[in-house]
Design an enzyme around this catalytic site. Structure first.
Site, PDB file in Angstrom:
ATOM      1  N   ALA A  61       0.722  -1.215   0.045  1.00 49.08           N
ATOM      2  CA  ALA A  61       0.090   0.069   0.089  1.00 49.08           C
ATOM      3  C   ALA A  61       0.756   1.188   0.059  1.00 49.08           C
ATOM      4  CB  ALA A  61      -0.996   0.052   1.137  1.00 49.08           C
ATOM      5  N   GLY A 100       0.722  -5.246   0.977  1.00 53.19           N
ATOM      6  CA  GLY A 100      -0.295  -5.256   0.057  1.00 53.19           C
ATOM      7  C   GLY A 100      -0.140  -5.979  -1.181  1.00 53.19           C
ATOM      8  N   GLU A 103      -0.217  -9.212  -0.659  1.00 49.92           N
ATOM      9  CA  GLU A 103      -1.762  -9.739  -0.354  1.00 49.92           C
ATOM     10  C   GLU A 103      -2.368  -9.935  -1.758  1.00 49.92           C
ATOM     11  OE1 GLU A 103      -1.841  -6.616   2.520  1.00 49.92           O
ATOM     12  OE2 GLU A 103      -2.997  -8.294   3.732  1.00 49.92           O
ATOM     13  N   GLU A 123       3.915  -5.296   7.308  1.00 50.59           N
ATOM     14  CA  GLU A 123       3.082  -4.189   8.076  1.00 50.59           C
ATOM     15  C   GLU A 123       3.277  -4.119   9.500  1.00 50.59           C
ATOM     16  OE1 GLU A 123       2.281  -6.352   5.775  1.00 50.59           O
ATOM     17  OE2 GLU A 123       0.677  -5.571   4.530  1.00 50.59           O
TER      18      GLU A 123
HETATM   19  C1  LIG Z   1      10.105  -1.767  -1.466  1.00 51.08           C
HETATM   20  C2  LIG Z   1      11.493  -1.490  -0.837  1.00 51.08           C
HETATM   21  C3  LIG Z   1      12.144  -2.797  -0.433  1.00 51.08           C
HETATM   22  C4  LIG Z   1      12.520  -0.629  -1.826  1.00 51.08           C
HETATM   23  O1  LIG Z   1      13.758  -0.753  -1.180  1.00 51.08           O
HETATM   24  P1  LIG Z   1      14.871   0.266  -1.741  1.00 51.08           P
HETATM   25  O2  LIG Z   1      16.112   0.289  -0.713  1.00 51.08           O
HETATM   26  O3  LIG Z   1      15.094  -0.023  -3.514  1.00 51.08           O
HETATM   27  O4  LIG Z   1      14.246   1.997  -1.824  1.00 51.08           O
HETATM   28  P2  LIG Z   1      13.683   2.826  -0.815  1.00 51.08           P
HETATM   29  O5  LIG Z   1      13.345   2.073   0.514  1.00 51.08           O
HETATM   30  O6  LIG Z   1      14.684   3.817  -0.557  1.00 51.08           O
HETATM   31  O7  LIG Z   1      12.512   3.231  -1.409  1.00 51.08           O
HETATM   32  C5  LIG Z   1      12.326   4.043  -2.384  1.00 51.08           C
HETATM   33  C6  LIG Z   1      11.311   5.001  -2.498  1.00 51.08           C
HETATM   34  O8  LIG Z   1       9.976   4.628  -2.176  1.00 51.08           O
HETATM   35  C7  LIG Z   1       9.163   4.747  -1.123  1.00 51.08           C
HETATM   36  N1  LIG Z   1       8.740   3.805  -0.675  1.00 51.08           N
HETATM   37  C8  LIG Z   1       8.940   2.516  -0.504  1.00 51.08           C
HETATM   38  N2  LIG Z   1       7.823   1.779  -0.185  1.00 51.08           N
HETATM   39  C9  LIG Z   1       6.745   2.646  -0.195  1.00 51.08           C
HETATM   40  C10 LIG Z   1       5.244   2.287   0.186  1.00 51.08           C
HETATM   41  N3  LIG Z   1       4.832   1.157   0.246  1.00 51.08           N
HETATM   42  N4  LIG Z   1       4.777   3.322  -0.031  1.00 51.08           N
HETATM   43  C11 LIG Z   1       5.169   4.896  -0.445  1.00 51.08           C
HETATM   44  N5  LIG Z   1       6.304   5.152  -0.610  1.00 51.08           N
HETATM   45  C12 LIG Z   1       7.223   3.903  -0.578  1.00 51.08           C
HETATM   46  C13 LIG Z   1      10.579   5.296  -0.415  1.00 51.08           C
HETATM   47  O9  LIG Z   1       9.966   6.015   0.669  1.00 51.08           O
HETATM   48  C14 LIG Z   1      11.433   5.917  -1.147  1.00 51.08           C
HETATM   49  O10 LIG Z   1      11.065   7.077  -1.221  1.00 51.08           O
HETATM   50  P3  LIG Z   1      12.046   8.444  -1.345  1.00 51.08           P
HETATM   51  O11 LIG Z   1      11.108   9.635  -1.708  1.00 51.08           O
HETATM   52  O12 LIG Z   1      12.866   8.402  -0.235  1.00 51.08           O
HETATM   53  O13 LIG Z   1      12.841   8.061  -2.469  1.00 51.08           O
HETATM   54  C15 LIG Z   1      11.445  -0.671   0.544  1.00 51.08           C
HETATM   55  O14 LIG Z   1      11.007   0.602   0.105  1.00 51.08           O
HETATM   56  C16 LIG Z   1      10.263  -0.919   1.314  1.00 51.08           C
HETATM   57  O15 LIG Z   1      10.570  -1.970   2.230  1.00 51.08           O
HETATM   58  N6  LIG Z   1       8.991  -0.573   1.444  1.00 51.08           N
HETATM   59  C17 LIG Z   1       8.244  -0.757   2.385  1.00 51.08           C
HETATM   60  C18 LIG Z   1       7.304  -2.038   2.229  1.00 51.08           C
HETATM   61  C19 LIG Z   1       6.142  -2.201   3.103  1.00 51.08           C
HETATM   62  O16 LIG Z   1       6.474  -1.911   4.173  1.00 51.08           O
HETATM   63  N7  LIG Z   1       5.020  -2.495   2.687  1.00 51.08           N
HETATM   64  C20 LIG Z   1       3.993  -2.515   3.146  1.00 51.08           C
HETATM   65  C21 LIG Z   1       2.939  -1.372   3.272  1.00 51.08           C
HETATM   66  S1  LIG Z   1       1.528  -1.139   4.317  1.00 51.08           S
HETATM   67  C22 LIG Z   1       0.466  -2.305   3.334  1.00 51.08           C
HETATM   68  O17 LIG Z   1       0.735  -2.877   2.455  1.00 51.08           O
HETATM   69  C23 LIG Z   1      -0.961  -2.309   4.148  1.00 51.08           C
HETATM   70  C24 LIG Z   1      -1.697  -3.372   3.458  1.00 51.08           C
HETATM   71  O18 LIG Z   1      -1.607  -4.643   4.075  1.00 51.08           O
HETATM   72  C25 LIG Z   1      -3.197  -3.076   3.667  1.00 51.08           C
HETATM   73  C26 LIG Z   1      -3.594  -1.697   3.287  1.00 51.08           C
HETATM   74  C27 LIG Z   1      -5.024  -1.818   3.661  1.00 51.08           C
HETATM   75  C28 LIG Z   1      -5.642  -0.316   3.938  1.00 51.08           C
HETATM   76  C29 LIG Z   1      -6.701  -0.208   4.564  1.00 51.08           C
HETATM   77  C30 LIG Z   1      -6.718   0.597   5.747  1.00 51.08           C
HETATM   78  C31 LIG Z   1      -8.174   0.711   6.248  1.00 51.08           C
HETATM   79  C32 LIG Z   1      -7.727   1.520   7.488  1.00 51.08           C
HETATM   80  C33 LIG Z   1      -9.242   1.696   8.106  1.00 51.08           C
HETATM   81  C34 LIG Z   1      -9.176   2.594   9.253  1.00 51.08           C
HETATM   82  C35 LIG Z   1     -10.007   3.536   9.506  1.00 51.08           C
HETATM   83  C36 LIG Z   1     -10.050   4.097  10.644  1.00 51.08           C
HETATM   84  C37 LIG Z   1     -10.569   5.489  10.680  1.00 51.08           C
HETATM   85  O19 LIG Z   1     -11.625   5.724  10.018  1.00 51.08           O
HETATM   86  O20 LIG Z   1     -10.294   6.370  11.351  1.00 51.08           O
END
Ligand SMILES: CC(C)(COP(=O)(O)OP(=O)(O)OC[C@H]1O[C@@H](n2cnc3c(N)ncnc32)[C@H](O)[C@@H]1OP(=O)(O)O)[C@@H](O)C(=O)NCCC(=O)NCCSC(=O)C[C@@H](O)CCCCCCCCCCCCC(=O)O
Length: 719
Positions: A61, A100, A103, A123
């Site tokens: 996500a 995500g 997922e 997450e």
């Molecule tokens: C992917 C990586 C391994 C890449 O690593 P690498 O070293 O190559 O590069 P960087 O880490 O430097 O990343 C480059 C660049 O990209 C940005 N970035 C990386 N990942 C993300 C991301 N997921 N989102 C946004 N940006 C990202 C990073 O910041 C860098 O940016 P820059 O500007 O600095 O160049 C590595 O990046 C990595 O490990 N990433 C994270 C992976 C991760 O953690 N993924 C999980 C994300 S959370 C998720 O997926 C959630 C899902 O399970 C479900 C979502 C459901 C949502 C539903 C929400 C409902 C909420 C309901 C509640 C409501 C309550 C209310 O009403 O109040």
């Protein structure tokens, strides 16, 4: 944000296009939803492949969207539509499928991975749980125990491990996309129901309750107050005990609770702060984008004490060729054995061959003629370090970078004895240097941008979180530690015990309280520094009363403890009692209680009841206050740097975001008010005097942390 194409006649190819990691932003979710609908409706399409552009499937996500109101199609129905469709969908995983992203792949009917790909549900490290069906589908696919482990730790697994676990169906060294397209044609017409994970039961062993209870006990013990791992176990329990839809309901409820929590905000802040500190900038206008690091292929380490050994191991593990210099032959031999043992131990764990061939040991500094970068790690003594730097300046090639691993000495003073002050920089490693992730890169007043880039780049190669800091006594981390330690000692004087203070800090989330850490590091380290600073020992000003030094309150308690031969774990006695010298299990010591009681009687101090709240406020707010001074003095680029230093170097609980983030969460007016209160009660403690930056921020309505820079006096930046 998702490209649609029809290939090989009957395969719809959907490509996620959101560089750099194809995060599932609102636009990507919309793109996928539309593309899947089109593929399922088109009678010419018989199967579907989902892949990501630029060799990355999907990083999950879009974390940046979490702070904004939700827009676009939600993930859960989008993934359900893929799974429920009547055409086989194959995920082609290259690079990563995280969160995500995985997922989404679990909603597909088949998964094909490139051999270099990694998958995982990280997450939990963001204070969340996999809330797009991950907690319900993964256990159904791979079974309870492995799913619990992956979801509660957020661990990434390689494609090979994913294949063994059953997360992916095939692994290829060729293009995952090409194989997936071929595979998608082969599976046309095969029954889809067994591939729809939501229709399956979680395979469970008979002792399922024991497994879940043990997992819960384990995460509670490790989590140090973090809520997400606990919620992850609760969600996976639902995958065992409840039908899929009810399990999904539970997953959503738990996510809703975590999503708005301060812990999730802290952990997501840490994710971005960790990346932000790598993008350094100096007041001169030089920054990581315009300053090129020098190539470093051959490095040297001077001094094979504890720090030198760890640094050597870290360099070799990063693939650098290293000359290790130790003038004392006995120490050289000992260092050699220890370095080899550490490298072998590490290689064994990774099933690899230790790179002992990269090492060369010598007692002779003149063998450094061809090294590109030298890290001095001799004893923390200015005169000795100066002597080493003078020699290095004459024996090393003129463009070699000279680094000092000092934990707080003046980098400019060292640079001044060389013929190349612009090539001198501080690299403050933390012990054990091959394990600890933090590196403070200390900019001397003449360190060139190129040298800063070189040190920062080297830090990255070593796998460190490197933070640029200014050249002040103790730099950032140790400078902020002083008021924290002082407050802990003052609390003992006033009525606390080491275990009361440590208990409050451990309850807050530190792995060890301040007194246990001191025992571990060795109490003689600080004792020697205090002696050199004239705070104790023969150099104390005779006019100073026992509990005052240099015009301010001083606690001689740590000196008294050392004078009794209690030097910490290594002597079996320190602030605590240990089972043996070198023992690790700390028990409260009645002798220390007696020492404290006698001390209070001797000084006419009436002990009082001290609660956890006072411990936290005095220790942490004093530390935070110094953090504001660090910013004010221009010794750190911003609050993110300070926070990463504390999270990666000093055990600050990540789910509390670091000291400056914590201050913002508590509320700056509250921090200011408590500091003012404690300052009134303890007027002889200047560290409790609120910093002017803190006052300025409060007067200006306590702006969010990312706006604090606007209130810094930029011209004063020392970076
Ligand atoms: C992917 C990586 C391994 C890449 O690593 P690498 O070293 O190559 O590069 P960087 O880490 O430097 O990343 C480059 C660049 O990209 C940005 N970035 C990386 N990942 C993300 C991301 N997921 N989102 C946004 N940006 C990202 C990073 O910041 C860098 O940016 P820059 O500007 O600095 O160049 C590595 O990046 C990595 O490990 N990433 C994270 C992976 C991760 O953690 N993924 C999980 C994300 S959370 C998720 O997926 C959630 C899902 O399970 C479900 C979502 C459901 C949502 C539903 C929400 C409902 C909420 C309901 C509640 C409501 C309550 C209310 O009403 O109040």
């Amino acid at each position: 944000m998702a490209r649609y194409a029809q290939v090989q006649g009957s395969v719809a190819l959907i490509t996620l296009t959101n560089p750099p990691v194809n995060a599932l932003s609102a636009a990507v979710r919309l793109g996928i939803t539309e593309a899947v609908t089109r593929a399922l409706r088109d009678p010419k399409v018989k199967s579907v492949v989902i892949c990501g552009e630029n060799g990355v499937f999907c990083g999950g996500a879009d974390i940046r969207e979490f702070a904004k109101p939700m827009t676009g199609p939600p993930l859960v129905p989008m993934i359900s539509a893929i799974e429920e469709g009547d055409k086989p969908v194959v995920a082609a995983i290259e690079g990563v499928a995280f969160g995500g992203g995985l997922e989404l792949a679990l909603g597909c009917h088949y998964r094909i991975a490139h051999s270099k790909a990694r998958v995982g549900l990280p997450e939990v490290t963001l204070g969340l749980l996999p809330a797009a069906g991950g907690t319900q589908r993964l256990p159904r696919l791979i079974g309870l125990a492995p799913a619990l482990e992956l979801i509660t730790t957020g661990r990434h697994v390689t494609a090979q491990e994913a294949l063994k676990l059953g997360i992916v169906d095939k692994v290829t060294d060729q293009s995952a996309q090409d194989l997936a397209i071929q595979f998608a044609q082969e599976v046309i017409g095969q029954p889809l129901l067994p591939r729809k994970l939501s229709t399956q039961l979680t395979p469970c062993p008979p002792d399922v309750d024991t497994i879940l209870d043990e997992a819960m006990a384990r995460v509670k013990q490790r989590a140090r107050g973090a809520m997400a791992p606990v919620a992850c176990v609760q969600a996976v329990r639902a995958a065992v005990n409840l039908p899929y839809q009810a399990g999904m309901q539970k997953e959503q409820e738990l996510m809703a609770f975590l999503f708005r929590s301060s812990q999730a905000r802290a952990l997501q802040y840490c994710f971005f702060a960790q990346r932000a500190v790598g993008k350094w900038s100096l007041s001169s206008g030089a920054h990581s984008g315009n300053s090129k690091p020098r190539p470093v292929t051959k490095a040297a380490v001077i001094g094979l004490g504890t720090m030198g050994r760890g640094i050597t191991v870290a360099l070799v593990k990063a693939g650098l060729s290293v000359v290790a210099v130790e003038t004392n032959k006995k120490q050289l031999e000992m260092g050699k054995q220890m370095v080899s043992a550490m490298l072998k131990h590490d290689a064994q764990k990774m099933n690899a061959v230790p790179r002992l061939d990269l090492l060369h040991y010598t007692t002779d500094l003149s063998e450094l003629k061809n090294t590109d970068l030298i890290i001095e790690a001799v004893f923390e003594d200015m005169a000795l370090k100066k002597e080493v730097f003078k020699k290095l300046s004459s024996v090393c090639k003129p463009d070699a970078v000279l680094c000092t691993n000092t934990s707080g000495l003046d980098v400019d003073e060292l640079a001044s004895v060389t013929k190349r002050p612009e090539l001198v920089v501080g690299m403050h490693f933390f012990a054990p240097a091959h394990v600890m992730k933090l590196l403070e890169v200390v900019r001397g007043s003449r360190s060139s941008p190129e040298v800063m880039a070189t040190a920062m780049h080297l830090g990255k190669r070593l796998g460190k979180v490197s933070v640029v800091v200014g050249n002040c006594s103790g730099f950032v981390g140790n400078r902020m530690l002083r008021p924290y330690l002082d407050q802990a000692n003052f609390l003992l004087e006033e009525g606390a015990t080491p275990e009361l203070v440590d208990g409050a800090l451990e309850e807050f989330g530190f792995p060890m309280g301040v007194f246990k850490v001191s025992d571990l590091s060795g109490l003689d380290v600080g004792w020697r520094i205090r002696k050199e600073a004239g705070l104790t020992g023969p150099n104390v000003d005779p006019k100073d009363p026992l509990r005052r030094r240099q015009g301010r309150r001083y606690s001689p308690l740590p000196d008294l403890v050392c004078e009794q031969g209690r030097l910490g774990q290594k002597s079996g006695r320190g602030w605590y009692l240990y089972d043996k010298p070198g023992g690790r299990v700390a028990t409260p010591d009645p002798d220390i209680h007696k020492l404290l009681e006698d001390y209070r009687v001797r000084h006419g101090i009436r002990p009082r009841q001290i609660g956890s709240q006072e411990v936290l406020e005095r220790c942490l707010f004093a530390l935070i206050n110094e953090g504001f001074r660090v910013l004010e003095d221009g010794m750190a680029m911003g609050p993110e740097g300070i926070d990463m230093i504390y999270v990666f170097g000093y055990g600050w609980p990540r789910h509390r975001g670091g000291p400056m983030f914590y201050a913002a969460m508590v509320g700056l007016p509250r921090v200011l008010e408590r500091l003012e209160y404690y300052q009134q009660v303890h007027p002889d403690v200047p560290h409790l005097q609120p910093s002017s930056l803190l006052r300025r921020l409060v007067v200006n309505g306590s702006p969010p942390l990312d706006k604090w820079r606007d209130f810094l006096q930029r011209p004063h930046s020392q970076l």
